[in-house]
Enzyme design. Structure first.
Site: not given
Ligand code: C5P
Length: 223
Positions: A29-32, A96
């Site tokens: 995943g990512n930090y969005s 994102a």
């Protein structure tokens, strides 16, 4: 604020990050946080548009009056966006989206045995590029979170993906990017024109974006 400026317009906004599953309990995943995209959906709804929000997992409450479609992965987002594209007037891609996903998703939890594991990643569809390639009447807005050469990279991206406008921000600047309530962005156009905004709340950035798009589309000049 003109509450009628987007009246009768159909707007699709994507928000949040996507999750690419490795097995039933793990993902890439990512930090969005989804904050910027949710604020954009709210600002368009405020301006009278009929808004669809296609969102990755997020803790934020969907804005009132917005149809929210929840997805997990980039491929799911791709499908939900593409099936709704023809009827939209404006699409804002604030999500994102993960560029890669694991080549295989394990049906069972991956076990450890003390050895290293090599992950094979395959590219996800680029949703914005797909929208750009199939563009008819739609006004297409992309986002670009850059960490270096923000403007040059932004312009290249804008042209390659055939967007009409790009909102660029340096995600490493204090008060900008992921998880914060404020953002520092520039609006970029294919002809190189650039509008720099000061640090402001994500909702104020979103409201400026709505006004800017109305201006560019020639909406609301007599209203
Ligand atoms: O990740 P990148 O900087 O290329 O993202 C620029 C724009 O393209 C963003 O608006 C993002 O939502 C969109 N994008 C997409 N599908 C991807 C990757 C990015 O729609 N797979």
């Amino acid at each position: 604020l003109n509450r009628e400026i987007m009246k009768g317009r159909k707007v699709l906004v994507t928000a949040g990050g996507t999750r690419e599953e490795l097995d039933p309990v793990r993902y890439l995943g990512n930090y969005s946080s989804g904050r910027m995209g949710y604020a954009i959906a709210e600002a368009f709804a405020e301006a009278g548009a009929q808004v669809t929000l296609v969102s990755g997992p997020s803790d934020i409450l969907p804005p009132f009056g917005v149809e929210t479609v929840r997805i997990i992965s980039a491929e799911e987002m791709y499908l939900e966006v593409m099936t709704r594209y023809a009827e939209q007037d404006i699409v804002v891609k604030a999500a994102a989206v993960a560029d890669f996903r694991p080549a295989v998703r394990n049906e069972q939890k991956i076990k450890k045995d003390g050895e290293s594991v090599i992950l094979e990643l395959v590219p996800n569809p680029d949703i914005l590029s797909a929208l750009g390639a199939r563009k008819k009447h739609q006004y297409l807005v992309g986002f670009a979170a850059e960490t270096q050469n923000v403007i040059e990279n932004g312009l290249e991206k804008l042209k390659r993906k055939k967007a009409d406008m790009l909102v660029v921000n340096d995600v490493t600047a204090p008060g900008a990017g992921f998880g914060t309530d404020t953002n520092i962005v520039s609006f970029l156009y294919p002809d190189g024109r650039k509008i720099d905004l000061p640090k402001m709340s994500k909702l104020d950035v979103a409201r400026r974006l709505v006004q800017e798009i109305a201006l560019n589309k020639g909406i609301g000049s007599k209203e």
